[in-house]
Design a protein around this motif. Structure first.
Motif, PDB file in Angstrom:
ATOM      1  N   GLY A  56       0.816  -1.198   0.000  1.00 19.43           N
ATOM      2  CA  GLY A  56       0.000   0.000   0.000  1.00 19.43           C
ATOM      3  C   GLY A  56       0.851   1.249   0.000  1.00 19.43           C
ATOM      4  O   GLY A  56       1.992   1.258   0.467  1.00 19.43           O
ATOM      5  N   VAL A  57       0.311   2.330  -0.536  1.00 17.86           N
ATOM      6  CA  VAL A  57       1.108   3.527  -0.760  1.00 17.86           C
ATOM      7  C   VAL A  57       1.595   4.155   0.539  1.00 17.86           C
ATOM      8  O   VAL A  57       2.716   4.695   0.598  1.00 17.86           O
ATOM      9  CB  VAL A  57       0.315   4.548  -1.615  1.00 17.86           C
ATOM     10  CG1 VAL A  57      -0.912   5.075  -0.859  1.00 17.86           C
ATOM     11  CG2 VAL A  57       1.208   5.686  -2.074  1.00 17.86           C
ATOM     12  N   VAL A  58       0.827   4.089   1.599  1.00 17.43           N
ATOM     13  CA  VAL A  58       1.246   4.690   2.869  1.00 17.43           C
ATOM     14  C   VAL A  58       2.399   3.904   3.474  1.00 17.43           C
ATOM     15  O   VAL A  58       3.430   4.474   3.868  1.00 17.43           O
ATOM     16  CB  VAL A  58       0.062   4.774   3.851  1.00 17.43           C
ATOM     17  CG1 VAL A  58       0.532   5.270   5.219  1.00 17.43           C
ATOM     18  CG2 VAL A  58      -1.025   5.698   3.301  1.00 17.43           C
ATOM     19  N   TRP A 114       5.392  11.544   8.139  1.00 20.57           N
ATOM     20  CA  TRP A 114       6.466  12.492   8.398  1.00 20.57           C
ATOM     21  C   TRP A 114       7.823  11.886   8.024  1.00 20.57           C
ATOM     22  O   TRP A 114       8.074  10.706   8.255  1.00 20.57           O
ATOM     23  CB  TRP A 114       6.507  12.853   9.879  1.00 20.57           C
ATOM     24  CG  TRP A 114       5.391  13.751  10.337  1.00 20.57           C
ATOM     25  CD1 TRP A 114       4.059  13.511  10.253  1.00 20.57           C
ATOM     26  CD2 TRP A 114       5.535  15.031  10.959  1.00 20.57           C
ATOM     27  NE1 TRP A 114       3.348  14.555  10.789  1.00 20.57           N
ATOM     28  CE2 TRP A 114       4.225  15.503  11.239  1.00 20.57           C
ATOM     29  CE3 TRP A 114       6.623  15.810  11.330  1.00 20.57           C
ATOM     30  CZ2 TRP A 114       3.993  16.726  11.856  1.00 20.57           C
ATOM     31  CZ3 TRP A 114       6.386  17.027  11.947  1.00 20.57           C
ATOM     32  CH2 TRP A 114       5.093  17.490  12.203  1.00 20.57           C
ATOM     33  N   GLY A 115       8.704  12.739   7.503  1.00 19.27           N
ATOM     34  CA  GLY A 115      10.076  12.301   7.302  1.00 19.27           C
ATOM     35  C   GLY A 115      10.706  12.892   6.065  1.00 19.27           C
ATOM     36  O   GLY A 115      10.014  13.326   5.133  1.00 19.27           O
ATOM     37  N   ARG A 116      12.034  12.913   6.076  1.00 25.75           N
ATOM     38  CA  ARG A 116      12.779  13.425   4.936  1.00 25.75           C
ATOM     39  C   ARG A 116      12.514  12.545   3.708  1.00 25.75           C
ATOM     40  O   ARG A 116      12.687  11.331   3.769  1.00 25.75           O
ATOM     41  CB  ARG A 116      14.273  13.478   5.246  1.00 25.75           C
ATOM     42  CG  ARG A 116      15.151  13.871   4.081  1.00 25.75           C
ATOM     43  CD  ARG A 116      14.796  15.273   3.524  1.00 25.75           C
ATOM     44  NE  ARG A 116      15.504  16.321   4.217  1.00 25.75           N
ATOM     45  CZ  ARG A 116      14.923  17.428   4.650  1.00 25.75           C
ATOM     46  NH1 ARG A 116      13.628  17.606   4.491  1.00 25.75           N
ATOM     47  NH2 ARG A 116      15.629  18.358   5.246  1.00 25.75           N
ATOM     48  N   GLY A 117      12.068  13.184   2.652  1.00 25.59           N
ATOM     49  CA  GLY A 117      11.740  12.476   1.422  1.00 25.59           C
ATOM     50  C   GLY A 117      10.253  12.241   1.240  1.00 25.59           C
ATOM     51  O   GLY A 117       9.832  11.756   0.187  1.00 25.59           O
ATOM     52  N   ALA A 118       9.437  12.582   2.230  1.00 28.06           N
ATOM     53  CA  ALA A 118       7.994  12.357   2.107  1.00 28.06           C
ATOM     54  C   ALA A 118       7.444  12.999   0.840  1.00 28.06           C
ATOM     55  O   ALA A 118       6.612  12.414   0.131  1.00 28.06           O
ATOM     56  CB  ALA A 118       7.277  12.904   3.345  1.00 28.06           C
ATOM     57  N   VAL A 119       7.923  14.212   0.537  1.00 30.32           N
ATOM     58  CA  VAL A 119       7.506  14.920  -0.664  1.00 30.32           C
ATOM     59  C   VAL A 119       8.553  14.791  -1.763  1.00 30.32           C
ATOM     60  O   VAL A 119       8.227  14.578  -2.936  1.00 30.32           O
ATOM     61  CB  VAL A 119       7.215  16.407  -0.338  1.00 30.32           C
ATOM     62  CG1 VAL A 119       6.989  17.206  -1.609  1.00 30.32           C
ATOM     63  CG2 VAL A 119       6.004  16.520   0.582  1.00 30.32           C
ATOM     64  N   ASP A 120       9.811  14.909  -1.397  1.00 31.42           N
ATOM     65  CA  ASP A 120      10.904  14.936  -2.384  1.00 31.42           C
ATOM     66  C   ASP A 120      11.842  13.753  -2.183  1.00 31.42           C
ATOM     67  O   ASP A 120      12.853  13.876  -1.493  1.00 31.42           O
ATOM     68  CB  ASP A 120      11.665  16.248  -2.248  1.00 31.42           C
ATOM     69  CG  ASP A 120      12.724  16.457  -3.303  1.00 31.42           C
ATOM     70  OD1 ASP A 120      12.727  15.720  -4.309  1.00 31.42           O
ATOM     71  OD2 ASP A 120      13.564  17.351  -3.114  1.00 31.42           O
ATOM     72  N   MET A 121      11.606  12.574  -2.873  1.00 33.88           N
ATOM     73  CA  MET A 121      10.386  12.296  -3.580  1.00 33.88           C
ATOM     74  C   MET A 121       9.941  10.859  -3.351  1.00 33.88           C
ATOM     75  O   MET A 121       9.426  10.192  -4.238  1.00 33.88           O
ATOM     76  CB  MET A 121      10.538  12.597  -5.070  1.00 33.88           C
ATOM     77  CG  MET A 121      11.528  11.699  -5.791  1.00 33.88           C
ATOM     78  SD  MET A 121      11.514  11.835  -7.626  1.00 33.88           S
ATOM     79  CE  MET A 121       9.907  11.265  -8.112  1.00 33.88           C
ATOM     80  N   GLY A 143       7.569   9.787  -1.435  1.00 35.03           N
ATOM     81  CA  GLY A 143       6.117   9.658  -1.495  1.00 35.03           C
ATOM     82  C   GLY A 143       5.636   9.449  -2.917  1.00 35.03           C
ATOM     83  O   GLY A 143       4.756   8.624  -3.186  1.00 35.03           O
ATOM     84  N   GLN A 144       6.217  10.182  -3.860  1.00 38.30           N
ATOM     85  CA  GLN A 144       5.820  10.017  -5.253  1.00 38.30           C
ATOM     86  C   GLN A 144       6.276   8.659  -5.802  1.00 38.30           C
ATOM     87  O   GLN A 144       5.556   8.021  -6.561  1.00 38.30           O
ATOM     88  CB  GLN A 144       6.385  11.143  -6.117  1.00 38.30           C
ATOM     89  CG  GLN A 144       5.882  11.094  -7.553  1.00 38.30           C
ATOM     90  CD  GLN A 144       6.270  12.320  -8.350  1.00 38.30           C
ATOM     91  OE1 GLN A 144       6.936  13.221  -7.853  1.00 38.30           O
ATOM     92  NE2 GLN A 144       5.849  12.365  -9.609  1.00 38.30           N
TER      93      GLN A 144
END
Length: 442
Positions: free
Chosen positions: A8-10, A102-109, A111-112
């Motif tokens: 799963g993505v989460v 939460w965490g470094r890389g959640a958005v960049d990248m 999570g993607q």
């Protein structure tokens, strides 16, 4: 076909964050190998390529129906440092708190990347082949220039991208305010190119108690800094930006739309944007000019000694198109009006003007289908990513990060900062958009 359960993505996002892939030094191997094992267990063909064992790149292929050309999804797993940042939670903990990871890389990248992986694994698990082969490139080293990552693959192994016409990578996301009246879904179609320069200014040395006037290195530095104080080298309205501004003017409420239309008509007059948030003004002003900013200055040894030489490092960003480095340097000299030696430190790859054709429309179409209240728009970004590299192989590249962002947290506010995090609903929305795109694209 494997029956391996998709985490799963989460859970994928949490697991990826827990690998400390801070660059430098990188050490992306454990993270990349985890992804490779996940995909290999699902029955995908995988291959590891790299200059050194500690920094591999993964190429994985999901066979498609043959109704569309191969599509490249590329994602980097390295992250920027967390040193000297005050985090409320462990930066590599991957904690799920109040509906956010939460965490470094959640958005960049990371999570993607988790969105991409979830979509690929869902298609595989249900026995639904995508429209065409999907090539997933999980790379290292994007945050430090890509030499060991995407640049290595493009230069040393171009054969792995044979037949690919389109690529999707990072950036995009719902990040434009412009009054908050419309939820935008920017699709990055082009990036500005980095041209980092060291300017060396020389002048008369001697005792600092004497007037030097225009012969002093410090005087020349003052002239240079004053000349670039506005941040740019004159306005240029490229076709991609013109299209973007035209679309913004069309969809915004009348008052805001008039402001954008006036700015589009005369990009040199930033006062047309008065009333917008300062961040939006800075962004819009940055995409209508080649920008240059002073970042590092060296010179002088003692307070009472005039320096014979001062160097200043300049971060230049050049708009997409045919404007080359020699032209940038010539404009910089002309604008400053001082004698100086210019040394190019970094020269990024030049991106062509984008083509907003059928594939762009499909990206926009998925967003309209999944979020009828949102508005997709083409976007030019001021920074650079691995997307600058793949056009060398004739591949059209796009930044596509589907986010609904209803929590009030801005995607761009989460880049490279403390307490980076992403909402669960955004992860699920993005994964679903990727699934729909891969299942049916042209």
């Amino acid at each position: 076909m494997s029956t391996l359960e998709n985490p799963g993505v989460v859970a994928l996002t949490q697991r990826l964050i827990r690998f400390d892939t801070t660059n430098p030094p990188g050490d992306e191997a454990a993270c990349v190998q985890y992804v490779e094992q996940l995909l290999r267990a699902a029955g995908l063909e995988t291959r590891l390529l790299g200059r050194e064992p500690a920094r591999p790149n993964l190429i994985a292929r999901l066979p498609g129906r043959g109704e569309a050309p191969p599509l490249l999804l590329h994602a980097h797993v390295d992250v920027v440092p967390t040193e000297n940042q005050r985090w409320s939670r462990p930066p590599f903990g991957g904690e799920l708190v109040d509906g956010e990871v939460w965490g470094r890389g959640a958005v960049d990248m990371k999570g993607q990347l988790a969105m991409m992986l979830d979509a690929v694994l869902r298609l595989r698990a249900t026995g639904t082949p995508p429209a065409g082969d999907v090539l997933l490139a999980v790379v290292c080293d994007e945050e430090a220039g890509s030499a060991a990552g995407a640049k290595f693959l493009v230069n040393e192994h171009p054969e792995v991208f044979a037949g690919v016409r389109y690529a999707i990578g990072e950036d995009g996301g719902a990040s434009l305010g412009l009054g908050g009246h419309v939820r935008f879904h920017p699709i990055v179609v082009a990036e500005k190119r980095a041209v980092w320069v060291r300017a060396v200014l020389r002048g008369v040395a001697g005792h600092a108690s004497r007037v030097t006037g225009s012969a002093g290195a410090a005087y020349k530095l003052t002239r240079l800094l004053g000349a670039i104080d506005g941040g740019g080298l004159g306005t240029v309205l490229t076709p991609a930006v013109d299209t973007m501004l035209g679309e913004l003017a069309r969809v915004l409420p009348e008052r805001e739309g008039r402001r954008i239309a006036a700015f589009r008509a005369d990009p040199a007059d930033a006062s047309a944007l008065d009333g917008f948030d300062e961040r939006d003004i800075r962004y819009l002003s940055s995409i209508v000019q080649h920008t240059v900013n002073a970042t590092v200055i060296h010179g002088g040894t003692k307070t009472n000694v005039l320096p014979s030489e001062i160097s200043v490092e300049l971060d230049g960003r050049v708009l997409p198109g045919d404007f080359g480095t020699p032209g940038f340097l010539a404009e910089l000299r002309a604008k400053s009006g001082v004698d100086m030696d210019l040394e190019v430190l970094v020269e990024g790859e030049q991106m062509p003007q984008p083509k907003l054709g059928a594939f762009y429309e499909r990206l926009a179409g998925v967003l309209r289908e999944q979020d009828p209240g949102g508005v997709p728009i083409p976007m030019v970004t001021t920074a650079s990513t691995d997307a600058r590299l793949f056009p060398q192989l004739g591949i059209e590249t796009y930044g596509w990060l589907p986010l609904r962002q209803s929590t009030g947290t801005s995607y761009r506010d989460m880049l490279h900062v403390a307490d980076e995090r992403i909402a669960v609903e955004d992860l699920e929305f993005g994964a679903h958009c990727f699934h729909e795109l891969l299942r049916d694209y042209e």
